[in-house]
Design a protein around this motif. Structure first.
Motif, short mmCIF file in Angstrom:
data_model
loop_
_atom_site.label_atom_id
_atom_site.label_comp_id
_atom_site.label_asym_id
_atom_site.label_seq_id
_atom_site.Cartn_x
_atom_site.Cartn_y
_atom_site.Cartn_z
N GLU A 100 15.03 0.75 14.54
CA GLU A 100 13.90 1.50 15.07
C GLU A 100 12.63 0.89 14.41
OE1 GLU A 100 13.77 3.52 17.42
OE2 GLU A 100 16.03 3.88 17.73
N PHE A 101 11.44 0.98 15.21
CA PHE A 101 10.25 0.41 14.42
C PHE A 101 9.99 1.64 13.18
CE2 PHE A 101 8.52 -1.04 18.81
CZ PHE A 101 8.93 -2.55 18.30
N GLY A 102 9.49 0.64 12.19
CA GLY A 102 9.05 1.53 10.91
C GLY A 102 7.76 0.87 10.48
N SER A 103 7.39 1.34 9.23
CA SER A 103 6.08 1.14 8.51
C SER A 103 6.06 0.91 7.21
CB SER A 103 5.12 1.97 9.07
OG SER A 103 3.94 1.86 8.77
N SER A 131 9.80 8.98 2.56
CA SER A 131 9.54 7.34 2.60
C SER A 131 10.37 6.82 1.47
CB SER A 131 8.11 7.19 2.27
OG SER A 131 7.68 7.58 1.09
N GLU A 132 10.63 5.60 1.40
CA GLU A 132 11.27 5.18 0.14
C GLU A 132 10.29 4.11 -0.77
OE1 GLU A 132 15.11 3.60 0.69
OE2 GLU A 132 15.30 4.72 2.65
N LEU A 133 10.48 4.20 -1.98
CA LEU A 133 9.75 3.17 -2.66
C LEU A 133 9.80 1.63 -2.49
CD1 LEU A 133 7.27 3.01 -4.98
CD2 LEU A 133 9.23 2.99 -6.60
N ALA A 134 9.21 0.99 -2.06
CA ALA A 134 9.48 -0.56 -1.50
C ALA A 134 9.05 -1.45 -2.71
CB ALA A 134 8.71 -0.72 -0.43
N ALA A 135 7.86 -1.28 -3.54
CA ALA A 135 7.40 -2.16 -4.33
C ALA A 135 6.56 -1.55 -5.33
CB ALA A 135 6.79 -3.51 -3.68
N VAL A 136 6.55 -1.98 -6.64
CA VAL A 136 5.67 -1.73 -7.75
C VAL A 136 4.94 -2.89 -7.95
CG1 VAL A 136 5.07 -0.46 -9.80
CG2 VAL A 136 6.71 0.46 -8.27
N ASN A 137 3.87 -3.02 -7.83
CA ASN A 137 3.19 -4.65 -8.01
C ASN A 137 2.26 -4.41 -9.32
OD1 ASN A 137 4.20 -5.68 -5.62
ND2 ASN A 137 2.63 -4.53 -4.45
N TYR A 138 1.51 -3.50 -9.60
CA TYR A 138 0.86 -3.24 -10.79
C TYR A 138 0.64 -2.00 -10.99
CZ TYR A 138 -3.51 -3.80 -8.04
OH TYR A 138 -4.63 -3.78 -7.22
N CYS A 139 0.08 -1.63 -12.15
CA CYS A 139 -0.12 -0.18 -12.38
C CYS A 139 -0.84 0.77 -11.64
CB CYS A 139 -0.94 0.00 -13.80
SG CYS A 139 -2.66 -0.43 -13.90
N SER A 140 -1.51 0.41 -10.75
CA SER A 140 -2.19 0.97 -9.64
C SER A 140 -2.07 0.38 -8.16
CB SER A 140 -3.68 1.10 -9.84
OG SER A 140 -4.49 0.02 -10.01
N HIS A 141 -0.82 -0.12 -7.98
CA HIS A 141 -0.54 -0.66 -6.52
C HIS A 141 1.06 -0.61 -6.51
CE1 HIS A 141 -0.26 -3.45 -3.43
NE2 HIS A 141 -1.39 -3.39 -3.21
N PHE A 142 1.11 0.24 -5.56
CA PHE A 142 2.66 0.25 -5.02
C PHE A 142 2.66 0.39 -3.36
CE2 PHE A 142 1.66 4.84 -5.42
CZ PHE A 142 2.10 5.32 -4.55
N VAL A 143 3.99 0.33 -3.18
CA VAL A 143 4.25 0.26 -1.48
C VAL A 143 5.48 1.26 -1.21
CG1 VAL A 143 4.78 -1.25 0.19
CG2 VAL A 143 3.59 -2.26 -1.47
N GLY A 169 9.34 3.12 5.55
CA GLY A 169 10.13 4.11 6.21
C GLY A 169 9.83 4.44 7.61
N ASP A 170 9.91 5.55 8.13
CA ASP A 170 10.21 5.69 9.56
C ASP A 170 8.44 5.82 9.82
OD1 ASP A 170 10.83 7.12 12.33
OD2 ASP A 170 9.56 8.48 11.33
N SER A 171 7.97 5.12 11.01
CA SER A 171 6.62 5.35 11.41
C SER A 171 5.89 6.71 11.26
CB SER A 171 6.30 4.42 12.88
OG SER A 171 6.86 3.22 12.74
N GLU A 172 6.69 7.40 12.00
CA GLU A 172 6.22 8.97 12.16
C GLU A 172 5.95 9.49 10.74
OE1 GLU A 172 7.47 12.93 14.68
OE2 GLU A 172 8.08 11.25 15.51
N ASN A 173 6.89 9.22 9.94
CA ASN A 173 6.79 9.89 8.65
C ASN A 173 5.52 9.24 7.78
OD1 ASN A 173 8.69 11.88 8.88
ND2 ASN A 173 10.35 10.26 8.18
N LEU A 174 5.54 8.21 7.91
CA LEU A 174 4.59 7.33 7.36
C LEU A 174 2.99 7.62 7.73
CD1 LEU A 174 6.78 5.87 5.95
CD2 LEU A 174 5.46 3.92 5.64
#
Length: 310
Positions: A126-129, A150-162, A165-170
């Motif tokens: 299904e489409f996600g975001s 949602s799920e934690l996809a990435a932590v890039n630095y102290c003030s940036h994360f991704v 998950g599902d488009s509607e929830n996001l």
């Protein structure tokens, strides 16, 4: 360093494609392999004159191989000019580029893996975001309306994360972030990578990956999935890098404890070089460089990197 989905845009690497013979040769070679396999031209789509750089480039049958083509071709430009990596580092899809550059899998096998993953995702998911959030990643754990949807996809630095998950929830999470005046960016992807949004292809993709034999890396590989050096790669690993969180911050902080490095970002947008900047201590002697970006000067920056390291 090689980045993944979300870093792509129309006309990425165009300046080098038009003016650098090595880059164009490798881009053409990779494009020919893809055309023979699935009958599409990535370069025709990516460098389509009717498309603007800010048009959404998110059809993964094109973006998956396009990111790899640009990163691998740029790596070959540096290597053939005498700038050889002591290590290669990948984040998300960039880990696949790492594997090819390090000789773990052949270029042809890498392309097969990327095309198969794109085909399966488009057929069964299904489409996600995905959303990049400019805030400490603790926010994810502190706000249940984010962590439960949602799920934690990435932590890039102290003030940036991704998150992913599902488009509607996001979309609901975006509304929450807006009310709290928290800066965010919706990434140019159609699916929720690094989340359950792609779980429906796990069995089929792993079965496909069993057809390949993975060699030991000829160049040491640093994985942002494991935040560690990788000595062996399996079919399971090729699935994991697209399914589980990417810990870029943890990886860089661990490296910085060991030594100083010159980090050269070969991704399309220069995002990893920017992330490195925010992860370095003030007293670090490490340096970071990017080459490609949507803002141009690709040739100038390439020449600067070649001059520094030759």
């Amino acid at each position: 360093m090689f980045s993944g989905q979300g870093s792509q845009y129309y006309h990425m690497g165009r300046e080098l494609y038009d003016h650098n013979a090595v880059f164009r040769r490798w881009m053409s070679k990779l494009n020919d392999i893809i055309y023979q396999k699935v009958g599409i031209s990535i370069t025709d789509e990516m460098y389509n004159e009717a498309k603007n750089m800010d048009d959404k480039f998110d059809h993964i049958l094109y973006t998956h191989p396009a990111i790899f083509m640009v990163e691998y071709s740029l790596a070959r430009v540096l290597i053939e000019s005498g700038v050889e990596p002591d290590y290669v580092l990948g984040a998300s899809l960039g880990e696949v580029t790492c594997a090819a550059v390090a000789g773990i899998v052949s270029v042809e096998e890498t392309i097969e893996c990327l095309l198969k993953r794109a085909e399966l995702i488009e057929s069964y998911c299904e489409f996600g975001s995905m959303i990049a959030i400019i805030h400490n990643s603790e926010l994810y754990h502190q706000v249940s309306s984010i962590s439960l949807h949602s799920e934690l996809a990435a932590v890039n630095y102290c003030s940036h994360f991704v998150i992913s998950g599902d488009s509607e929830n996001l979309l609901k999470i975006e509304k929450y972030l807006t009310t709290k005046n928290i800066i965010f960016q919706t990434l140019p992807v159609r699916y929720g990578f690094h989340s359950a949004n792609i779980d429906s292809i796990e069995s089929e993709y792993k079965k496909f990956l069993q057809n390949f034999s993975f060699k030991k890396p000829k160049i040491p590989v640093i994985s942002c999935l494991l935040s560690d050096y990788v000595t062996e790669v399996s079919a399971e690993y090729f699935w994991d890098v697209s399914r589980y969180p990417i810990y870029f911050q943890k990886t860089i902080l661990k490296l910085e404890k060991d030594a100083q490095f010159n980090y050269i970002d070969l991704g399309p947008s220069g995002t990893l070089a920017n992330f490195v900047k925010y992860n370095l201590r003030e007293d670090s002697l490490s340096q970071f460089y990017d080459i490609l970006s949507p803002f141009g000067q690709d040739i100038k920056k390439l020449e600067e990197v070649e001059e520094i390291f030759n």
